[in-house]
Design a protein around this motif. Structure first.
Motif, PDB file in Angstrom:
ATOM      1  N   TRP A 130       0.858  -1.184   0.000  1.00 36.10           N
ATOM      2  CA  TRP A 130       0.000   0.000   0.000  1.00 36.10           C
ATOM      3  C   TRP A 130       0.888   1.225   0.000  1.00 36.10           C
ATOM      4  CZ3 TRP A 130      -3.827  -1.412   4.467  1.00 36.10           C
ATOM      5  CH2 TRP A 130      -4.633  -2.464   4.057  1.00 36.10           C
ATOM      6  N   PRO A 131       0.426   2.279  -0.624  1.00 38.37           N
ATOM      7  CA  PRO A 131       1.271   3.483  -0.625  1.00 38.37           C
ATOM      8  C   PRO A 131       1.366   4.084   0.784  1.00 38.37           C
ATOM      9  CG  PRO A 131      -0.847   3.928  -1.659  1.00 38.37           C
ATOM     10  CD  PRO A 131      -0.801   2.460  -1.381  1.00 38.37           C
ATOM     11  N   LEU A 132       2.531   4.530   1.116  1.00 36.53           N
ATOM     12  CA  LEU A 132       2.767   5.180   2.401  1.00 36.53           C
ATOM     13  C   LEU A 132       3.006   6.663   2.157  1.00 36.53           C
ATOM     14  CD1 LEU A 132       5.184   2.570   3.977  1.00 36.53           C
ATOM     15  CD2 LEU A 132       2.770   2.915   4.518  1.00 36.53           C
ATOM     16  N   GLU A 133       2.213   7.467   2.802  1.00 46.08           N
ATOM     17  CA  GLU A 133       2.333   8.916   2.622  1.00 46.08           C
ATOM     18  C   GLU A 133       2.405   9.588   3.990  1.00 46.08           C
ATOM     19  OE1 GLU A 133      -1.078  10.046   0.410  1.00 46.08           O
ATOM     20  OE2 GLU A 133      -0.483   8.930  -1.374  1.00 46.08           O
ATOM     21  N   GLY A 134       3.027  10.696   4.001  1.00 43.76           N
ATOM     22  CA  GLY A 134       3.086  11.493   5.213  1.00 43.76           C
ATOM     23  C   GLY A 134       2.751  12.943   4.915  1.00 43.76           C
ATOM     24  N   ARG A 135       1.990  13.548   5.811  1.00 39.34           N
ATOM     25  CA  ARG A 135       1.591  14.946   5.595  1.00 39.34           C
ATOM     26  C   ARG A 135       2.598  15.928   6.186  1.00 39.34           C
ATOM     27  NH1 ARG A 135      -3.015  13.140   8.248  1.00 39.34           N
ATOM     28  NH2 ARG A 135      -3.910  11.611   6.886  1.00 39.34           N
ATOM     29  N   TRP A 173       8.387   8.403   9.398  1.00 42.58           N
ATOM     30  CA  TRP A 173       7.861   7.066   9.671  1.00 42.58           C
ATOM     31  C   TRP A 173       7.549   6.334   8.373  1.00 42.58           C
ATOM     32  CZ3 TRP A 173       8.525   4.020  13.432  1.00 42.58           C
ATOM     33  CH2 TRP A 173       8.664   4.495  14.717  1.00 42.58           C
ATOM     34  N   ALA A 174       7.037   7.022   7.380  1.00 38.10           N
ATOM     35  CA  ALA A 174       6.751   6.398   6.083  1.00 38.10           C
ATOM     36  C   ALA A 174       8.049   5.889   5.452  1.00 38.10           C
ATOM     37  CB  ALA A 174       6.054   7.389   5.163  1.00 38.10           C
ATOM     38  N   MET A 175       9.117   6.666   5.553  1.00 35.85           N
ATOM     39  CA  MET A 175      10.407   6.258   5.001  1.00 35.85           C
ATOM     40  C   MET A 175      10.927   5.014   5.732  1.00 35.85           C
ATOM     41  SD  MET A 175      12.709   6.688   2.786  1.00 35.85           S
ATOM     42  CE  MET A 175      12.552   8.325   2.139  1.00 35.85           C
ATOM     43  N   ILE A 176      10.822   4.980   7.055  1.00 34.47           N
ATOM     44  CA  ILE A 176      11.256   3.810   7.832  1.00 34.47           C
ATOM     45  C   ILE A 176      10.428   2.584   7.437  1.00 34.47           C
ATOM     46  CG2 ILE A 176      11.312   2.816  10.156  1.00 34.47           C
ATOM     47  CD1 ILE A 176      12.032   5.648  11.168  1.00 34.47           C
ATOM     48  N   ARG A 194      10.933  -3.233   2.255  1.00 33.56           N
ATOM     49  CA  ARG A 194      11.888  -3.747   1.256  1.00 33.56           C
ATOM     50  C   ARG A 194      12.665  -4.935   1.813  1.00 33.56           C
ATOM     51  NH1 ARG A 194      13.612   0.981  -2.594  1.00 33.56           N
ATOM     52  NH2 ARG A 194      11.476   1.452  -3.187  1.00 33.56           N
ATOM     53  N   TYR A 195      13.021  -4.862   3.081  1.00 26.69           N
ATOM     54  CA  TYR A 195      13.776  -5.966   3.669  1.00 26.69           C
ATOM     55  C   TYR A 195      12.898  -7.162   4.008  1.00 26.69           C
ATOM     56  CZ  TYR A 195      17.988  -3.186   3.840  1.00 26.69           C
ATOM     57  OH  TYR A 195      19.086  -2.457   3.486  1.00 26.69           O
TER      58      TYR A 195
END
Length: 131
Positions: free
Chosen positions: A58-63, A70-73, A79-80
């Motif tokens: 699912w796409p992870l977005e942050g406002r 947190w979305a980047m983490i 990926r891992y």
């Protein structure tokens, strides 16, 4: 009206007509119920088709900056863990596909059986009328 020994009995004729009207009305209601059931089955098949494919990503977005961090983490963690999650998702998708196919085939078979039963009922009614 006078009931003569040789003439038709009006009460009997009316009772037979009423019974035929009731039977025709019951058959109409049954066929309406069947078409309603078939519509409901078609609607369920559409819902199954919509939810058939599961996505693992699912796409992870942050406002704001905090949510973006947190979305980047979460993206890095995904990926891992892809080696672990993707086989499960593929198994679920193959099960969903097989289930949806089976349900579509069952709906088609149900429709065919309903048509056969209606055909047999009409043949039976014709046979009873011929007797």
């Amino acid at each position: 009206m006078n009931n003569t020994p040789n003439g038709p009995d009006v009460a009997t004729i009316l009772e037979v007509l009423r019974a035929e009207v009731r039977a025709a009305h019951a058959n109409t209601q049954k066929s309406d119920d069947h078409s309603g059931i078939e519509r409901e089955l078609a609607h369920c098949a559409e819902e199954i088709e919509i939810a058939r494919v599961v996505s693992a990503h699912w796409p992870l977005e942050g406002r704001n900056l905090y949510e973006r961090g947190w979305a980047m983490i979460n993206k890095v963690v995904r990926r891992y863990l892809r080696w672990y999650i993707n086989p499960i998702v593929e198994q679920q998708n193959s099960f969903n596909d097989a289930s949806a196919r089976a349900i579509r085939q069952l709906i088609a078979a149900n429709s065919e059986l309903r048509a056969q039963v209606a055909d047999l009922r009409s043949q039976l009614a014709q046979h009873k009328q011929a007797e």
